[in-house]
Structures are given as C-alpha cells and as structure tokens.
Design a protein around this motif. Structure first.
Motif, PDB file in Angstrom:
ATOM      1  N   ASN A 163      80.081  59.888  -6.510  1.00  6.64           N
ATOM      2  CA  ASN A 163      78.626  59.760  -6.518  1.00  6.64           C
ATOM      3  C   ASN A 163      78.285  58.837  -7.682  1.00  6.64           C
ATOM      4  N   PHE A 164      78.007  57.587  -7.359  1.00  4.18           N
ATOM      5  CA  PHE A 164      77.749  56.567  -8.367  1.00  4.18           C
ATOM      6  C   PHE A 164      76.245  56.390  -8.527  1.00  4.18           C
ATOM      7  N   GLN A 165      75.740  56.682  -9.709  1.00  5.58           N
ATOM      8  CA  GLN A 165      74.327  56.533 -10.027  1.00  5.58           C
ATOM      9  C   GLN A 165      74.224  55.514 -11.164  1.00  5.58           C
ATOM     10  N   LYS A 166      74.001  54.247 -10.791  1.00  6.30           N
ATOM     11  CA  LYS A 166      74.059  53.175 -11.789  1.00  6.30           C
ATOM     12  C   LYS A 166      72.979  53.327 -12.861  1.00  6.30           C
ATOM     13  N   ALA A 167      71.767  53.645 -12.444  1.00  4.92           N
ATOM     14  CA  ALA A 167      70.674  53.747 -13.418  1.00  4.92           C
ATOM     15  C   ALA A 167      70.941  54.874 -14.419  1.00  4.92           C
ATOM     16  N   ALA A 168      71.502  55.947 -13.929  1.00  7.96           N
ATOM     17  CA  ALA A 168      71.803  57.094 -14.800  1.00  7.96           C
ATOM     18  C   ALA A 168      73.141  56.919 -15.505  1.00  7.96           C
ATOM     19  N   LYS A 169      73.904  55.886 -15.157  1.00  9.92           N
ATOM     20  CA  LYS A 169      75.239  55.641 -15.703  1.00  9.92           C
ATOM     21  C   LYS A 169      76.111  56.883 -15.529  1.00  9.92           C
ATOM     22  N   SER A 170      76.155  57.319 -14.289  1.00 10.20           N
ATOM     23  CA  SER A 170      76.904  58.512 -13.937  1.00 10.20           C
ATOM     24  C   SER A 170      77.857  58.190 -12.795  1.00 10.20           C
ATOM     25  N   PHE A 171      79.047  58.786 -12.839  1.00 12.34           N
ATOM     26  CA  PHE A 171      80.094  58.469 -11.860  1.00 12.34           C
ATOM     27  C   PHE A 171      80.938  59.713 -11.649  1.00 12.34           C
ATOM     28  N   SER A 172      80.506  60.590 -10.758  1.00 10.96           N
ATOM     29  CA  SER A 172      81.224  61.845 -10.561  1.00 10.96           C
ATOM     30  C   SER A 172      82.222  61.727  -9.415  1.00 10.96           C
ATOM     31  N   LEU A 173      83.253  62.531  -9.468  1.00  8.84           N
ATOM     32  CA  LEU A 173      84.314  62.550  -8.458  1.00  8.84           C
ATOM     33  C   LEU A 173      84.297  63.897  -7.747  1.00  8.84           C
ATOM     34  N   LYS A 174      84.267  63.855  -6.417  1.00  8.65           N
ATOM     35  CA  LYS A 174      84.343  65.073  -5.623  1.00  8.65           C
ATOM     36  C   LYS A 174      85.686  65.119  -4.908  1.00  8.65           C
ATOM     37  N   ILE A 175      86.384  66.221  -5.105  1.00  6.46           N
ATOM     38  CA  ILE A 175      87.638  66.449  -4.399  1.00  6.46           C
ATOM     39  C   ILE A 175      87.371  67.536  -3.352  1.00  6.46           C
ATOM     40  N   SER A 176      87.485  67.170  -2.106  1.00  7.77           N
ATOM     41  CA  SER A 176      87.245  68.112  -1.009  1.00  7.77           C
ATOM     42  C   SER A 176      88.561  68.676  -0.506  1.00  7.77           C
ATOM     43  N   ASP A 177      88.490  69.890   0.072  1.00 14.45           N
ATOM     44  CA  ASP A 177      89.691  70.508   0.638  1.00 14.45           C
ATOM     45  C   ASP A 177      90.851  70.423  -0.371  1.00 14.45           C
ATOM     46  N   SER A 178      90.633  70.944  -1.566  1.00 18.39           N
ATOM     47  CA  SER A 178      91.610  70.824  -2.654  1.00 18.39           C
ATOM     48  C   SER A 178      92.989  71.327  -2.237  1.00 18.39           C
TER      49      SER A 178
END
Lengths: 112, 116
Positions: free
Chosen positions: B67-82
C-alpha cells in the motif's frame, strides 16, 4: 546462473588486524556495492564500485577501502579493526540502472 | 539524506492469516524506488517486491502486496495466506531514481514469525 558469491563465509580477527573480503557479482552485472549489517539492524551502505572506481561512499572512515577488478569482482578491505567492526558484510550487484540489487549471503566478521 | 522507519520490531502471525508491516520514509526526492527485502536465517537478502514512486498502482507479487501512499510517505507490506517459510526479517528500503545512485537506505527491520 550463479548469483552473487562472497568469501569467506565467516572470519575471526583480532583488534588492529586487517581483513579482506571478496565478492563476485551476478553474471551480467557490472556494479558492486558493499553494506555493513550490525546484529539486529538494517544494512548500512559502505560504498559502490563501477568501472573499477569508487562512485559513491557512505559514512564510513577511510579504514574501509575497496577495489573492483576488470572482471567486475570486488574486494572490501578494513584496516586497524575495531570491536565495532564486527558485523555481517553484504555485497550486492546490479546491472542496468533501475534494476534491483542482488545480494550475496554475506561474510560474518567477528573482531575479538 | 533519506531515512526509513519501521516502527514494528516484531510481528507474529498464524499460518494462513494476513499480516501487514509498516514503513515510513522521509525524502525530498520526487522520483525514487521503494523495496521490501526478506532476510531469512540464511542471511541472504531476497527482494520481495518493488515499487516505483511515479507509478500510482500498488505493486503485487503473488501473496505479497504493498500500500503505497506517496503523499503520506508510507509504504506498507501485506503478506496474505502466511506460510511458515515467510518467517524472516523484513526490511523496507529506499533508492533514488538516478542512473548513478545505487545506494539503498534500509529501515531497522521487522522480524516476522509465522506460527503453525
């Protein structure tokens, strides 16, 4: 197709000694960079070599030096070792700009 | 100088469930790359996913998405079905979009443990 290879795997040195670590880049890659990763931390950029010259350098003292050979392989030299130099040293290579870095398995250096 | 912050030192997730790792960064650059790397006990840094800042669409690679939010300078990673093999340290990293700049700036990492 061999990836990035580093040698040796582990190394133990005494304070004040000098050490040389070696890296062969992935086939087709001409740029090599070195990173220091202290235990439990993220890697820190040391420097990068391209066309046998140091092109970029991080915040590391002159005790850290390197070399790149015509076959693109590289060496990292550390002089006058300190206890704080104990870390995992990672080598990474890259081909064309914009392509991701490929890392080796690292050399674990312990300074006693 | 660029700084990358990962505020979660450790995360634990049940097998088959989803976990999200957070990353924020600080830069004055407009064009850059963001990466998530995985480092298992074997020590090798493995690229998980890559995002180019000028692309609005979030990158996905199989079970991994960002989930890349350029204005917020945020870059989260989601791992599904771990999966158990996802157990590793995960690093967020930043690189300028410049032909002569190869420096990766890493965060401190998040240790992910997948429980059976």
């Amino acid at each position: 197709d061999a990836g990035v290879t580093q040698s040796p795997t582990h190394l133990i040195k005494t304070r004040g000694q000098q050490v040389t670590l070696r890296c062969s880049p992935k086939s087709g890659h001409d740029t090599v960079s070195w990173y220091q990763q202290a235990l439990g931390q993220g890697p820190q950029f040391i420097f990068q070599y391209y066309e046998e010259e140091e092109r970029q350098r991080g915040n590391f003292p002159d005790r850290f030096s390197g070399h790149q050979f015509p076959n693109y392989s590289s060496e990292l030299n550390v002089n006058a070792l300190l206890l704080g130099d104990s870390a995992l040293y990672l080598c990474a290579s890259r081909g064309q700009p914009g392509s991701p870095l490929h890392f080796g398995n690292g050399t674990r250096l312990t300074v006693t | 100088a660029q700084t990358v912050t990962q505020s979660q030192p450790e995360m634990s997730v049940q097998e088959a469930e989803t976990v999200t790792l957070s990353c924020t960064y600080d830069t004055s650059e407009n064009n850059y790359y963001l990466f998530w790397y995985k480092q298992p006990p074997s020590r090798q840094m493995i690229l998980v996913i890559r995002q180019e800042a000028y692309k609005q669409q979030n990158a996905t690679e199989n079970r991994f998405s960002v989930n890349f939010q350029k204005a917020a300078k945020s870059f989260s990673l989601k791992i599904s079905d771990s999966q158990l093999g996802d157990t590793a340290m995960y690093f967020c990293a930043f690189m300028k979009h410049a032909s002569n700049d190869y420096k990766l700036s890493f965060g401190a990492g998040t240790t992910v443990t997948v429980r059976a």
